[in-house]
Design a protein around this motif. Structure first.
Motif, mmCIF file in Angstrom:
data_model
loop_
_atom_site.group_PDB
_atom_site.id
_atom_site.type_symbol
_atom_site.label_atom_id
_atom_site.label_comp_id
_atom_site.label_asym_id
_atom_site.label_seq_id
_atom_site.Cartn_x
_atom_site.Cartn_y
_atom_site.Cartn_z
ATOM 1 N N ASP A 173 0.855 -1.187 0.000
ATOM 2 C CA ASP A 173 0.000 0.000 0.000
ATOM 3 C C ASP A 173 0.890 1.236 0.000
ATOM 4 O OD1 ASP A 173 -2.122 -1.708 0.134
ATOM 5 O OD2 ASP A 173 -2.958 -0.906 1.991
ATOM 6 N N PHE A 191 3.798 2.449 3.042
ATOM 7 C CA PHE A 191 3.497 2.493 4.471
ATOM 8 C C PHE A 191 4.375 1.527 5.266
ATOM 9 C CE2 PHE A 191 -0.250 4.337 2.569
ATOM 10 C CZ PHE A 191 -0.618 5.329 3.459
ATOM 11 N N TYR A 196 4.801 1.543 9.881
ATOM 12 C CA TYR A 196 3.448 1.034 10.114
ATOM 13 C C TYR A 196 3.493 -0.454 10.419
ATOM 14 C CZ TYR A 196 1.478 5.476 8.757
ATOM 15 O OH TYR A 196 1.141 6.807 8.718
ATOM 16 N N THR A 209 -4.352 -0.673 4.789
ATOM 17 C CA THR A 209 -4.428 0.743 5.156
ATOM 18 C C THR A 209 -5.712 1.408 4.679
ATOM 19 O OG1 THR A 209 -3.350 1.521 3.122
ATOM 20 C CG2 THR A 209 -1.923 0.921 4.989
ATOM 21 N N VAL A 211 -5.915 3.417 2.201
ATOM 22 C CA VAL A 211 -5.557 4.816 1.975
ATOM 23 C C VAL A 211 -6.501 5.364 0.904
ATOM 24 C CG1 VAL A 211 -3.687 4.052 0.416
ATOM 25 C CG2 VAL A 211 -3.730 6.412 1.282
ATOM 26 N N ASN A 226 -5.264 7.794 5.865
ATOM 27 C CA ASN A 226 -4.984 6.378 6.091
ATOM 28 C C ASN A 226 -6.155 5.812 6.900
ATOM 29 O OD1 ASN A 226 -3.825 3.911 6.582
ATOM 30 N ND2 ASN A 226 -2.128 4.696 7.813
#
Length: 474
Positions: A173, A191, A196, A209, A211, A226
């Motif tokens: 991601d 990420f 993360y 995530t 996102v 996020n």
């Protein structure tokens, strides 16, 4: 010897069965009536218009497609709405079926940058509402993308989610910049390489995530939503560092699975974040002083908003809110009064005022001296939940409020309102669906009781059946 059951007991049992049948029939009757009288295609309708909007409002309608549900019932489309609520145009891309639309950005030349998704493919289109012509299209083999922005002339800033690599076991991601002229990705920020934790957010091998938004907010500065980590961050392109962060994974008091944040600058450049706090059914604004975020504004609750996914501050100080599962867009004052409203089923995702450009911004709530908590008022109430009439989930929330069941009731109401619209047929109302669900639960309960009552007889029949099969085999 066969067990004898007293006649009075048999009579009571059959009376109970008849009562259950009557209740189940009553619970399913609204569904039957709705099924034989299905509505037409979901209508585009103006709601409250206290004063004309300042230009055309473009609304991205996500739509929904799964199994045998058709786009006719839950259509994905873009709608251009005039200042007084008249429909100026509808875009559905007849040349190519797109089951989901997400981000739409007005460009300086009057065209629109549109993000749509096929299963396992992202389609980015620039379309001209005046001519009805497509200027260009880019395709990416991205499973799901909710936001793509045009930056630096001919580059695309992309929020790339659901990007798990089964071969390497890594989730990739990321946000990225794709150069259309070069035909390649020229920058990316992943990420997993920036602290993360794989155990946080959603499923690491799936939607980790989520996102769902990325915006250029300054030279080399990108605002990133996020969602599954309940946070909004600003990423510096040159250093890769996170220079600003609002929220953290699991802190749902700040925000819960948000969408489409907007970074504003208040007095003396004070960072201010306007966020569609989706799972909390509200819009919130935070101001940052001395490194600390303070909530300055709360708009709405489950009683007036249902999963809002976009909120943009306008130059006049009002806020344009995309109220997704109430299938509408509203412009509200700082005190929550609706001054402009339009209904566009199914599942509104984002709205922009075309003449103002992409997320123009405006004065913060503090600059308007309007800090506080407000509900949304003045809706035309064309669908239950947006006016005086309540949905089933709103009734649960209001009924349990102030009782020991307030917490569980509110949580149940929120989950019900966010999940059931995706599985409920468009022709079936909230209360009718709840009644049908109660009917199913009653049938299951009745069946369980019957099994318990007749467990001995059922056991004998099963043993006899097994013995018969064995005898045949021998």
């Amino acid at each position: 010897m066969r067990e004898r059951i007293p006649p009075r007991y048999v009579t009571r049992r059959w009376a109970a069965r008849c009562l259950v049948v009557v209740v189940v029939a009553a619970l399913f009757s609204p569904t039957v009536v709705a099924a034989v009288t299905p509505p037409d295609r979901p209508a585009l309708e103006r709601g409250t218009i206290e004063r004309p909007a300042n230009g055309t409002t473009v609304i991205a309608v996500q739509g929904f497609k799964v199994g045998n549900q058709t786009r006719e019932k839950k259509p994905a489309r873009l709608v251009g709405v005039g200042p007084n609520g008249s429909v100026e145009w509808v875009y559905e891309n007849d040349d190519e079926w797109i089951p989901w639309y997400y981000d739409v950005d007005p460009l300086a030349n009057g065209r629109l940058l549109i993000t749509g998704v096929h299963p396992n493919e992202t389609v980015v289109t620039v379309w001209d509402p005046e001519t009805g012509e497509t200027a260009w299209t880019e395709r990416f083999d991205f499973h799901d993308t909710h936001d793509v922005d045009l930056i630096n002339g001919d580059q695309l800033l992309v929020a790339n989610m659901r990007n798990y690599d089964e071969t390497t076991g890594n989730n990739n991601d990321r946000i990225l910049v794709y150069d259309r002229s070069a035909g390649e990705v020229v920058w990316e920020w992943r990420f997993r390489t920036h602290g993360y934790n794989a155990s946080g957010g959603g499923s690491y091998t799936g939607d980790w995530t989520h996102v769902n938004d990325v915006d250029r907010v300054g030279p080399g500065e990108y605002l990133v939503s996020n969602r599954n980590f309940d946070e909004v961050v600003v990423v510096n392109r040159s250093t890769g560092n996170v220079t600003m962060r609002l929220g953290e994974d699991g802190d749902h008091d700040v925000m819960h699975e948000q969408h489409n944040p907007q970074l504003l600058r208040g007095e003396n450049g004070m960072p201010t974040m306007l966020v569609a706090d989706s799972e909390n059914d509200r819009v919130v604004e935070y101001a940052r002083t001395n490194g600390t975020w303070t909530r300055t504004w709360t708009l709405g609750s489950i009683d007036s908003l249902d999963w809002p996914r976009d909120a943009d501050r306008l130059p006049n100080g009002n806020t344009l809110v995309t109220d997704s599962l109430n299938h509408r867009v509203v412009e509200v004052t700082a005190e929550g009064e609706v001054v402009w409203e339009f209904y566009a089923p199914w599942g509104t995702y984002e709205a922009e005022r075309m003449q103002l450009g992409d997320e123009p911004g405006g004065p913060t709530i503090r600059e308007q001296n309007a800090t506080g908590v407000y509900n949304v008022s003045g809706s035309a109430g064309l669908t239950p939940g947006t006016g005086d009439s309540q949905t089933f989930s709103q009734w649960v929330d209001s009924t349990t409020a102030g009782t020991p069941l307030a917490g569980p009731g509110s949580r149940f109401a929120a989950r019900w309102s966010h999940i059931t619209p995706w599985v409920r047929p468009v022709w079936l109302g909230s209360w009718a669906f709840a009644a049908a669900a109660a009917g199913v639960a009653l049938l299951l309960g009745w069946g369980t009781v019957e099994v318990v009552i007749h467990r001995r007889a059922l056991g004998r029949r099963m043993r006899n059946a097994v013995a018969g099969v064995r005898g045949t085999a021998d």
